[in-house]
Design a protein around this motif. Structure first.
Motif: not given
Length: 390
Positions: A282-291, A376-384
């Protein structure tokens, strides 16, 4: 900061019982395609019958397309457009949540325009072609408080062949009328109420830290954040709390306008990559995981400290003084809503996919990375992704 452009041409009917007034509105045709999800709730709760009755009272015939998924697919949209043409429908009624409203926008385009949906997709392998023929008019009746799609001009669709989840649309598919009746939201289960509420929250949080933030979007965003901070826990714990439902619906619509006049940031691009590959997420669940990892990254790099502090205060931490406080208040709010236990691994996501997710996010939804205050380059995104992973 003071410059902005605002165009939200949707007539909004907001409040408990407003669906009952649909027949009194100037409707844009005499035959409607009612679009609902492939689930059972719209029928079981009587919302479909009520909507069809309102249309009939206004002298409008209707047919139903009921195949929209939680993460709507390109093939489903194209099937819906064909159904609209075969039934000679002259407008569409989106009755449901964000997936239904997003699908309605894409169906409205493809019902009147030639070619393939991806000819009009905005990014990635999409061709970004202009929509030449006027799409079918749209009426949006939202049954959730999550996406704000009832007041914006973009629908997000997944191309299952390319694993791209991105936008189609523009000013031509703003709904003509939006019915925002909190009474239609009281049957949403607690966990989905939380997912949807956090989705609305992140629209405003992202819009507030976006480089495109301005005086007008700030006003909408902070008001939305304050309402969500005050009412989301109540709405999750008691779906029949109509005051809480009303304030969450209000905040959701405000957050939709924030997207129109500011814009989401790369958190949404990153989540779309997750759910493009894992459609059950679920989109909202994914956002919560990343937030927490996502906003923590911005706090660590001190690119918008004052704004992050103000968001933490608006969410309820009145004594917030540090940018890291936004992470603390998000963690507390997620715990109170019972969604602090979400794990990417429960959806089959593995760390080995992070590099592909990053490339996908930077391609399919590149336009949102432009809104970030730090690249946010690839390295930054992957780190998140790694920090958020459980």
């Amino acid at each position: 900061m003071s410059n902005f452009s605002m165009y939200v041409p949707t007539r909004i009917l907001f409040g408990i019982g407003r669906l009952n007034e649909l027949h009194e509105q100037h409707l844009p045709g005499k035959k409607a395609l009612i679009i609902i999800s492939c689930g059972k709730s719209t029928r079981a709760n009587g919302y479909l019958d009520r909507t069809a009755a309102q249309l009939k009272q206004a002298g409008v015939e209707s047919v139903v397309f009921d195949k929209v998924q939680a993460n709507p697919l390109k093939t489903t949209v194209e099937e819906g457009a064909l159904y609209a043409r075969e039934n000679r429908c002259d407008f569409v009624v989106a009755l449901g949540g964000g997936s239904v409203m997003d699908s309605a926008k894409a169906i409205a385009i493809m019902a009147t325009n030639p070619g393939d949906l991806w000819d009009y997709a905005l990014g990635g392998t999409g061709k970004s072609m202009p929509v030449v023929s006027t799409p079918l008019p749209i009426i949006a009746i939202t049954t959730t408080a999550g996406t704000g799609s009832e007041v914006d001009g973009v629908g997000v669709i997944t191309n299952e062949a390319t694993h791209e989840k991105m936008g189609v649309g523009g000013e031509c598919v703003f709904p003509k009328i939006a019915v925002i009746d909190p009474e239609l939201m009281k049957t949403v289960p607690a966990r989905l109420t939380a997912y949807q509420g956090f989705d609305a929250l992140f629209h405003s949080l992202e819009g507030y830290i976006s480089k495109k933030a301005n005086l007008m979007s700030d006003m909408y965003a902070l008001t939305a954040v304050e309402n969500i901070g005050s009412y989301i826990v109540r709405a999750v714990k008691d779906g029949n709390d109509m005051e809480a439902r009303e304030h969450m619906a209000f905040a959701n619509t405000l957050s939709g306008v924030v997207m129109d006049i500011s814009g989401c940031t790369s958190e949404h691009s990153m989540e779309h990559a997750l759910s493009a590959y894992h459609e059950k997420l679920e989109h909202g669940a994914g956002l919560i995981m990343l937030s927490k990892a996502y906003f923590g990254y911005f706090a660590e790099h001190h690119v918008c400290d004052e704004r992050l502090v103000k968001l933490a205060q608006a969410l309820g931490m009145k004594d917030a003084q540090n940018p890291e406080d936004i992470v603390k208040v998000l963690a507390q709010l997620q715990k109170e809503c019972g969604v602090d236990d979400l794990k990417m691994s429960d959806y089959g996501i593995t760390p080995g996919e992070f590099e592909e997710f990053s490339k996908n996010a930077h391609s399919a939804m590149a336009r949102l990375f432009v809104n970030d205050r730090i690249q946010l380059d690839d390295e930054a995104v992957i780190s998140i992704y790694r920090k958020a992973y459980r």
